[in-house]
Write a protein that holds these residues in place. Structure first.
Motif, short mmCIF file in Angstrom:
data_model
loop_
_atom_site.label_atom_id
_atom_site.label_comp_id
_atom_site.label_asym_id
_atom_site.label_seq_id
_atom_site.Cartn_x
_atom_site.Cartn_y
_atom_site.Cartn_z
N UNK A 62 49.93 -21.06 9.87
CA UNK A 62 48.52 -20.83 9.59
C UNK A 62 47.64 -21.83 10.33
N UNK A 63 48.12 -23.06 10.50
CA UNK A 63 47.30 -24.08 11.16
C UNK A 63 47.62 -24.18 12.65
N UNK A 64 48.91 -24.24 13.01
CA UNK A 64 49.30 -24.47 14.40
C UNK A 64 49.52 -23.17 15.17
N UNK A 65 49.99 -22.13 14.52
CA UNK A 65 50.29 -20.88 15.19
C UNK A 65 51.78 -20.65 15.28
N UNK A 66 52.20 -19.79 16.22
CA UNK A 66 53.62 -19.46 16.39
C UNK A 66 53.88 -19.16 17.85
N UNK A 67 55.15 -19.12 18.19
CA UNK A 67 55.58 -18.86 19.56
C UNK A 67 56.22 -17.48 19.63
N UNK A 68 55.88 -16.74 20.67
CA UNK A 68 56.46 -15.41 20.90
C UNK A 68 57.44 -15.52 22.06
N UNK A 69 58.62 -14.96 21.87
CA UNK A 69 59.65 -15.04 22.90
C UNK A 69 60.10 -13.65 23.32
N UNK A 70 60.67 -13.59 24.52
CA UNK A 70 61.28 -12.38 25.04
C UNK A 70 62.68 -12.73 25.49
N UNK A 71 63.68 -12.16 24.83
CA UNK A 71 65.08 -12.48 25.11
C UNK A 71 65.33 -13.98 24.97
N UNK A 72 64.66 -14.61 24.02
CA UNK A 72 64.86 -16.03 23.75
C UNK A 72 64.04 -16.95 24.61
N UNK A 73 63.36 -16.42 25.62
CA UNK A 73 62.55 -17.25 26.51
C UNK A 73 61.08 -17.13 26.15
N UNK A 74 60.34 -18.18 26.46
CA UNK A 74 58.93 -18.24 26.10
C UNK A 74 58.15 -17.09 26.71
N UNK A 75 57.28 -16.45 25.89
CA UNK A 75 56.41 -15.40 26.38
C UNK A 75 54.94 -15.75 26.17
N UNK A 76 54.60 -16.27 25.00
CA UNK A 76 53.21 -16.60 24.71
C UNK A 76 53.10 -17.24 23.34
N UNK A 77 51.86 -17.48 22.91
CA UNK A 77 51.60 -18.06 21.61
C UNK A 77 50.65 -17.14 20.85
N UNK A 78 50.63 -17.33 19.55
CA UNK A 78 49.73 -16.55 18.71
C UNK A 78 49.32 -17.36 17.51
N UNK A 79 48.31 -16.85 16.81
CA UNK A 79 47.82 -17.54 15.63
C UNK A 79 47.78 -16.58 14.46
N UNK A 80 47.76 -17.16 13.28
CA UNK A 80 47.67 -16.34 12.08
C UNK A 80 46.37 -15.55 12.06
N UNK A 81 45.30 -16.11 12.63
CA UNK A 81 44.03 -15.41 12.68
C UNK A 81 44.13 -14.15 13.52
N UNK A 82 44.86 -14.25 14.67
CA UNK A 82 45.06 -13.06 15.49
C UNK A 82 45.76 -11.96 14.69
N UNK A 83 46.80 -12.36 13.99
CA UNK A 83 47.57 -11.39 13.21
C UNK A 83 46.71 -10.78 12.11
N UNK A 84 45.94 -11.65 11.43
CA UNK A 84 45.10 -11.16 10.35
C UNK A 84 44.08 -10.14 10.86
N UNK A 85 43.46 -10.45 12.00
CA UNK A 85 42.47 -9.52 12.55
C UNK A 85 43.10 -8.16 12.86
N UNK A 86 44.28 -8.17 13.42
CA UNK A 86 44.91 -6.90 13.76
C UNK A 86 45.38 -6.15 12.51
N UNK A 87 45.85 -6.90 11.53
CA UNK A 87 46.23 -6.25 10.28
C UNK A 87 45.02 -5.59 9.63
N UNK A 88 43.89 -6.30 9.65
CA UNK A 88 42.66 -5.73 9.08
C UNK A 88 42.24 -4.51 9.88
N UNK A 89 42.31 -4.61 11.22
CA UNK A 89 41.92 -3.47 12.05
C UNK A 89 42.83 -2.28 11.81
#
Length: 465
Positions: free
Chosen positions: A152-179
């Protein structure tokens, strides 16, 4: 006059303080604008990809030896950057640095002095929440919730096949869930509106059709009754008299079906407002028993009326309550073989709040799975005996509707081959309906037709349960 080293350092620190202050204030506005545009994209496109990879921000990761002050500089230069992933030389995520957390730390001078040239691995969040790019948005929300406060504070890491792909935040997820929830709600609202329109069209069709059919049926009933009674003279051939009896009986059956369809249409359209009045429940029960007695005699079924000597009056709609009893009694007689019995009973509870009419038969009965079918509109139990009797499958559903309009209910106890007991449980005093519920009822009453026809319609003896 030239500034000394201490003055220059103090100036740089003031500048850094201002930059950090602005950076801490910027993310909500900048990222809010970015997310607002993304929300517009979500709602304007036909179908976004609802998975973690679609919302990952492809920010360039940093190594664990990157100086902390350099990471602060990256955040200051990019106000929309929510977090940075820390990766090893194989691009495997080993940590995460949240923007807000790091900038708040460096807003304190002693932390800045201590960590400015130290590696970021000393301030990063180790073992961050790591999400595979294929995880759906709902699953991602569940993972964040289960992980607790870190994502919720720092965010999370997104991986593809175990390798780094990008980062995300709980706010991003919340906005999409609401949408997504809003989009689903819009789809549900459209489906409900469509169903309501279809239901209104169905009710209007039933009412109009029933009204149109009543007029020719009145003529069929009237003229066939004149012929049956040979009012204008004897019929030449006796077979004609037999035929006209069949015509009259079929017309009565069709009229009862039309009346039931009208009741269904009125129940859907206006809620069938009740005409409440004080009633003698014993008199109501005896009246229904007298009306059903000829049919029971014809079927060879013993009709037993078991009523107390006295009972307090109840408040209800006479016509609807009588129709309930007629429906239940006629069904009981219909599905009880010759030599069986049907019993009509009544009792009130000890405090006088509820009354109970009961109809018990020794007929074919129903299984637990068949009871919901019998209570559904046009539902008919598939048995050899029921198939030998004409019916529409509206008797029990209408009875339940009328009971519920009185604030009561039907209780059905049945077993195959052992008979059925149906209890009509009603409050002794029914609360009158509001004026809003009675709206447009006058127009529906005009469609319902004449009183004498309604009396015929109340006797729905040919309905299947």
């Amino acid at each position: 006059m030239a500034k000394g080293p201490l003055s220059m350092r103090h100036a740089r620190e003031q500048d850094l303080d201002r930059l950090i202050e602005r950076a801490l204030a910027a993310p909500a506005d900048v990222r809010g604008g970015r997310m607002a545009g993304l929300d517009d994209h979500i709602t304007s496109t036909h179908r976004p990809d609802w998975h973690a990879g679609a919302i990952a921000i492809r920010a360039t990761p940093i190594g664990p030896e990157t100086h902390c002050l350099d990471v602060v500089d990256l955040f200051i230069r990019d106000p929309a950057l929510p977090a940075l992933a820390v990766v090893d030389h194989h691009m495997k995520p080993i940590g995460l640095v949240g923007r807000t957390q790091l900038l708040y730390e460096f807003a304190r001078p002693f932390i800045r002095d201590l960590y400015a040239r130290r590696p970021i691995r000393e301030l990063m969040t180790t073992a961050p929440l790591t999400i595979d790019e294929g995880l759906g948005i709902e699953g991602l929300g569940a993972e964040i919730t289960a992980a607790g406060g870190g994502p919720f504070s720092a965010g999370f890491v997104v991986t593809s096949a175990g390798r780094y792909l990008g980062v995300g935040t709980a706010l991003d997820v919340m906005r999409r869930l609401v949408a997504r929830m809003a989009e689903r709600n819009r789809a549900l609202d459209l489906a409900v509106e469509e169903a309501e329109r279809a239901n209104a069209a169905k009710s209007a069709f039933l009412a109009n059709m029933s009204h149109e059919l009543r007029t020719p049926l009145n003529a069929v009933l009237g003229f066939s009754e004149i012929i049956m009674t040979q009012m204008l003279g004897a019929i030449g051939h006796p077979r004609y008299l037999e035929y006209v009896h069949d015509i009259h009986g079929s017309a009565e059956h069709l009229l009862s079906l039309i009346n039931d369809l009208l009741d269904i249409a009125k129940a859907d359209a206006t809620g069938l407002p009740l005409d409440l009045e004080p009633l003698d429940p014993l008199m109501l029960a005896r009246e229904a028993a007298r009306m059903i007695a000829p049919r029971a005699d014809q079927a060879g079924v013993n009709l037993v009326v078991d009523l107390p000597e006295h009972a307090a009056s109840i408040r209800g709609d006479r016509r609807r309550l009588r129709q309930i009893l007629l429906n239940l009694l006629s069904n009981a007689v219909k599905f009880t073989p010759a030599g069986g019995s049907v019993q009509l009973g009544f009792r009130a509870d000890t405090v006088g709040r509820n009354v109970r009419f009961t109809v018990t038969d020794t007929g074919i009965g129903m299984s637990a799975d068949e009871i919901p079918v019998a209570l559904s509109r046009f539902g008919q139990i598939d048995s050899s005996l029921s198939r030998r009797h004409a019916g529409t499958g509206l008797g029990l559903p209408l009875s339940r509707t009328f009971a519920e309009l009185h604030g009561g209910r039907l209780d059905i106890q049945s077993a195959v081959g052992q008979g059925t007991t149906i209890a009509v449980i009603l409050p002794a005093t029914t609360t009158p309906r509001s004026a809003a519920d009675d709206m447009d009822d006058a127009g529906m009453d005009e469609i319902a037709g004449l009183d004498e026809i309604d009396i015929l319609g109340a006797f729905t003896a040919d309905q299947a349960p």
